[in-house]
Write a protein that holds these residues in place. Sequence first.
Motif, PDB file in Angstrom:
ATOM      1  N   THR A  10       6.105  -0.019   5.724  1.00  0.00           N
ATOM      2  CA  THR A  10       6.393  -0.371   4.339  1.00  0.00           C
ATOM      3  C   THR A  10       7.753   0.166   3.964  1.00  0.00           C
ATOM      4  O   THR A  10       8.267   1.104   4.573  1.00  0.00           O
ATOM      5  CB  THR A  10       5.345   0.219   3.377  1.00  0.00           C
ATOM      6  OG1 THR A  10       5.371   1.639   3.507  1.00  0.00           O
ATOM      7  CG2 THR A  10       3.955  -0.295   3.675  1.00  0.00           C
ATOM      8  N   GLU A  12       9.291   2.218   1.418  1.00  0.00           N
ATOM      9  CA  GLU A  12       8.852   3.142   0.382  1.00  0.00           C
ATOM     10  C   GLU A  12       9.873   3.308  -0.733  1.00  0.00           C
ATOM     11  O   GLU A  12       9.596   3.927  -1.740  1.00  0.00           O
ATOM     12  CB  GLU A  12       8.487   4.476   1.009  1.00  0.00           C
ATOM     13  CG  GLU A  12       7.344   4.322   1.984  1.00  0.00           C
ATOM     14  CD  GLU A  12       6.727   5.634   2.379  1.00  0.00           C
ATOM     15  OE1 GLU A  12       7.090   6.654   1.784  1.00  0.00           O
ATOM     16  OE2 GLU A  12       5.874   5.608   3.272  1.00  0.00           O
ATOM     17  N   GLY A  13      11.068   2.733  -0.551  1.00  0.00           N
ATOM     18  CA  GLY A  13      12.046   2.760  -1.631  1.00  0.00           C
ATOM     19  C   GLY A  13      11.719   1.753  -2.711  1.00  0.00           C
ATOM     20  O   GLY A  13      12.181   1.867  -3.839  1.00  0.00           O
ATOM     21  N   ALA A  14      10.934   0.730  -2.383  1.00  0.00           N
ATOM     22  CA  ALA A  14      10.537  -0.273  -3.364  1.00  0.00           C
ATOM     23  C   ALA A  14       9.409   0.286  -4.220  1.00  0.00           C
ATOM     24  O   ALA A  14       8.471   0.892  -3.708  1.00  0.00           O
ATOM     25  CB  ALA A  14      10.098  -1.546  -2.648  1.00  0.00           C
ATOM     26  N   ARG A  15       9.468   0.039  -5.503  1.00  0.00           N
ATOM     27  CA  ARG A  15       8.472   0.634  -6.389  1.00  0.00           C
ATOM     28  C   ARG A  15       7.325  -0.310  -6.709  1.00  0.00           C
ATOM     29  O   ARG A  15       6.230   0.132  -6.987  1.00  0.00           O
ATOM     30  CB  ARG A  15       9.133   1.089  -7.679  1.00  0.00           C
ATOM     31  CG  ARG A  15      10.113   2.200  -7.410  1.00  0.00           C
ATOM     32  CD  ARG A  15      10.704   2.702  -8.677  1.00  0.00           C
ATOM     33  NE  ARG A  15      11.674   3.737  -8.350  1.00  0.00           N
ATOM     34  CZ  ARG A  15      12.110   4.607  -9.199  1.00  0.00           C
ATOM     35  NH1 ARG A  15      11.711   4.575 -10.433  1.00  0.00           N
ATOM     36  NH2 ARG A  15      12.985   5.515  -8.832  1.00  0.00           N
ATOM     37  N   HIS A  16       7.560  -1.598  -6.704  1.00  0.00           N
ATOM     38  CA  HIS A  16       6.504  -2.543  -7.025  1.00  0.00           C
ATOM     39  C   HIS A  16       5.578  -2.700  -5.812  1.00  0.00           C
ATOM     40  O   HIS A  16       6.041  -2.740  -4.679  1.00  0.00           O
ATOM     41  CB  HIS A  16       7.113  -3.895  -7.404  1.00  0.00           C
ATOM     42  CG  HIS A  16       6.132  -4.822  -8.032  1.00  0.00           C
ATOM     43  ND1 HIS A  16       5.321  -5.642  -7.291  1.00  0.00           N
ATOM     44  CD2 HIS A  16       5.839  -5.058  -9.333  1.00  0.00           C
ATOM     45  CE1 HIS A  16       4.569  -6.345  -8.110  1.00  0.00           C
ATOM     46  NE2 HIS A  16       4.857  -6.010  -9.346  1.00  0.00           N
ATOM     47  N   ARG A  19       6.537  -5.551  -3.450  1.00  0.00           N
ATOM     48  CA  ARG A  19       7.779  -5.302  -2.719  1.00  0.00           C
ATOM     49  C   ARG A  19       7.595  -4.255  -1.631  1.00  0.00           C
ATOM     50  O   ARG A  19       8.329  -4.233  -0.654  1.00  0.00           O
ATOM     51  CB  ARG A  19       8.883  -4.891  -3.686  1.00  0.00           C
ATOM     52  CG  ARG A  19       9.266  -6.035  -4.614  1.00  0.00           C
ATOM     53  CD  ARG A  19      10.467  -5.717  -5.408  1.00  0.00           C
ATOM     54  NE  ARG A  19      11.629  -5.773  -4.540  1.00  0.00           N
ATOM     55  CZ  ARG A  19      12.847  -5.436  -4.926  1.00  0.00           C
ATOM     56  NH1 ARG A  19      13.058  -5.018  -6.142  1.00  0.00           N
ATOM     57  NH2 ARG A  19      13.844  -5.506  -4.093  1.00  0.00           N
ATOM     58  N   ARG A  20       6.620  -3.376  -1.785  1.00  0.00           N
ATOM     59  CA  ARG A  20       6.348  -2.392  -0.747  1.00  0.00           C
ATOM     60  C   ARG A  20       5.817  -3.043   0.522  1.00  0.00           C
ATOM     61  O   ARG A  20       6.006  -2.521   1.612  1.00  0.00           O
ATOM     62  CB  ARG A  20       5.330  -1.373  -1.243  1.00  0.00           C
ATOM     63  CG  ARG A  20       5.894  -0.384  -2.198  1.00  0.00           C
ATOM     64  CD  ARG A  20       4.857   0.655  -2.533  1.00  0.00           C
ATOM     65  NE  ARG A  20       5.312   1.416  -3.685  1.00  0.00           N
ATOM     66  CZ  ARG A  20       4.524   2.039  -4.520  1.00  0.00           C
ATOM     67  NH1 ARG A  20       3.222   1.986  -4.345  1.00  0.00           N
ATOM     68  NH2 ARG A  20       5.011   2.702  -5.524  1.00  0.00           N
TER      69      ARG A  20
END
Length: 57
Positions: A10, A12-16, A19-20
Amino acid sequence: MAMQRRLVLTNEGARHPFRRTLPPPPAPQAAKAGDQDVRLFLLSFGAFFITFSTLFF
């Protein structure tokens, strides 16, 4: 107690949450600067030539 993690990769910088689940974007590749300049020049020259040749003839 050990932390339980999912076995899929995944971002992990994506918050949604959606998007993960997406894979991280590919790294940008360096393009040849000289090749792009020649292509842009030829495209501009061709557009100029076609425009003025149709205007005068």
